[in-house]
Design an enzyme around this catalytic site. Sequence first.
Site, short mmCIF file in Angstrom:
data_model
loop_
_atom_site.label_atom_id
_atom_site.label_comp_id
_atom_site.label_asym_id
_atom_site.label_seq_id
_atom_site.Cartn_x
_atom_site.Cartn_y
_atom_site.Cartn_z
NE ARG A 51 29.41 -19.00 30.64
CZ ARG A 51 30.72 -19.08 30.18
NH1 ARG A 51 31.63 -19.77 30.99
NH2 ARG A 51 31.57 -18.57 29.07
CE LYS A 147 36.68 -29.01 11.23
NZ LYS A 147 36.98 -27.62 11.12
CG HIS A 177 30.22 -28.11 7.31
ND1 HIS A 177 31.53 -27.97 7.91
CD2 HIS A 177 29.98 -27.26 6.15
CE1 HIS A 177 32.04 -27.03 7.10
NE2 HIS A 177 31.25 -26.47 6.13
CE LYS A 181 30.47 -27.67 2.18
NZ LYS A 181 30.31 -26.45 2.16
CD GLU A 215 38.13 -22.18 3.53
OE1 GLU A 215 37.03 -22.00 3.83
OE2 GLU A 215 39.10 -22.86 4.05
CG ASP A 234 40.09 -25.64 9.93
OD1 ASP A 234 39.46 -25.81 10.87
OD2 ASP A 234 40.20 -25.15 9.07
CG HIS A 239 35.57 -30.44 6.31
ND1 HIS A 239 34.57 -30.87 6.96
CD2 HIS A 239 35.81 -29.20 6.58
CE1 HIS A 239 34.20 -30.02 7.79
NE2 HIS A 239 35.23 -28.81 7.77
CE LYS A 330 41.13 -21.74 6.83
NZ LYS A 330 39.76 -22.10 6.70
C1 BG6 Z 1 35.43 -25.49 8.66
C2 BG6 Z 1 36.70 -24.82 9.10
O1 BG6 Z 1 35.11 -26.70 9.37
O2 BG6 Z 1 35.07 -25.60 7.29
C3 BG6 Z 1 36.95 -23.67 8.21
O3 BG6 Z 1 36.81 -24.81 10.29
C4 BG6 Z 1 36.69 -23.50 6.86
O4 BG6 Z 1 38.31 -23.34 8.42
C5 BG6 Z 1 35.28 -24.33 6.57
O5 BG6 Z 1 36.73 -22.37 6.42
C6 BG6 Z 1 34.93 -24.48 5.07
O6 BG6 Z 1 33.48 -24.72 4.93
P1 BG6 Z 1 32.84 -24.36 3.64
O7 BG6 Z 1 31.51 -24.89 3.94
O8 BG6 Z 1 33.00 -22.89 3.55
O9 BG6 Z 1 33.54 -24.93 2.53
#
Ligand code: BG6
Length: 483
Positions: A51, A147, A177, A181, A215, A234, A239, A330
């Site tokens: 935008r 996502k 993603h 990896k 994390e 999430d 993942h 988290k």
């Molecule tokens: C994201 C989530 O898709 O993946 C996040 O929305 C998360 O909450 C992240 O922290 C983790 O990715 P990575 O590559 O740091 O393990």
Amino acid sequence: MVSRVIPVDDFDLVIFGATGDLAHRKILPGLFRRFVAGQIPQTSQIIGAARTDQDDQAFRDQAGKAISEFAGVKKNDPRLAQFLELLGYTPIDAKGEGGWKELKSRMRDGAVHAFYFSVAPSLFGDIAERLAGHGIADEDSRIVVEKPFGRDLESARALNATLAQHFQEQQIYRIDHYLGKETVQNLMAVRFANILFEPLWNAQYVDHIQITVAETVGVAGRGSYYDKSGAIRDMVQNHMMQLLCLIAMEPPYHFDPDAVRDEKLKVIRALEPVAPNDIVRGQYQPDGDEPGYIEDCENPDSRTESYVAMKVRISNWRWQGTPIYLRTGKKLRARTSEIAITFKEPPHSIFDDTGAPKANELVIRLQPNEGMNLKVMIKEPGPGGMRLVQVPLDMSFADALGAEGQDMPDAYERLIMDVIRGNQTLFMRGDEVEAAWAWTDPIINAWEDSKQAPEPYDAGSSGPDEALRLMHRDNRRWREIRS
Ligand code: BG6
């Protein structure tokens, strides 16, 4: 070892949402690194579209700053200046008509055309419609979507249907993603390029599997998104589901997009519903001056989980009777992602006086310190009988691979290059995403209907005590969370 970089075809890549966080942190730095590696033709174009009303130069300046920050490159590095020459910018009105003609005039015949939707899913339909309506995208173009792909089965179906109005499934690249990896792809290499493991990879020999994605970060700064999502939406639906599929699937007949995705889909469809007492949700608590989850998400009534642990069963011949325990959260003790396969104990010990052998365990470390560790029994050295001791066969991929192993490409680098190559193997198919939601929806709905509160856990801990009990009940224990 020599790195083999195969340049991709000349391309025009349009990044919708090019001024956003993902573009700055991941997409542009990832493209820069591939450029430096010699994979991107000098003639390619990367066109930002958003935008903000700005010109090519302003976008280049902005991109340059982001790349130097997130790719760790000096601002005056000549390679950065060369890369920035590939960049252009078109202000665009995703819901209106502004900018689309200009965008069309920038696209070159004969180049691969890819469109990265790094925008809110509510704009997917508008952008897809205008790309098709203005004749900017054709049947060879690719679109990349991020996502969250829906928040339940119904919304994911609606998104799939919207995209399908303008694009064929072979043109749609749904990013998870985790699949980009290196070590996640290594799961397939370990399983299907070695004869050693596969004969034992089933319920007869595997006692249980643990998949952990821990994390240390909290949700501060993205609390309003996260609070509507929670760990299941999430992390688990996408993942962790992908990790589970790669660990549990049957060998595909070939490393090809549909062969791999067919096998993953079969795993998802074979997942049993999760009983309420097989799942534990938690919320991290304040720690001194550090806010807790409730403060981070600014919602005092929140029941959203920042941690989840669950016991999952796969109803098929290979896995009947072998539980898979998933946990993610988290603000835990360490940042670590790993998969641990605990084998059964040998059926009979010949060393009865000196203790029974312990079960072998194979741990695949996804991040950090990527590698593999196989615990085996050996004889403890010294006289005085046959005492057994368990020792690790420990391999760090970085050490084993030398210089190449030190510099693992970021997930986005690999995935964007796959889009340009037209290889969908590491992207989710529409039916796969829907099947994953079909499994998570009842878990989420049961929680929303209940009045239960999440279990509190201390920041910097391994999660709530209840999660320990989930394992103890089965006479098992979680592996320690440590980096
Ligand atoms: C994201 C989530 O898709 O993946 C996040 O929305 C998360 O909450 C992240 O922290 C983790 O990715 P990575 O590559 O740091 O393990």
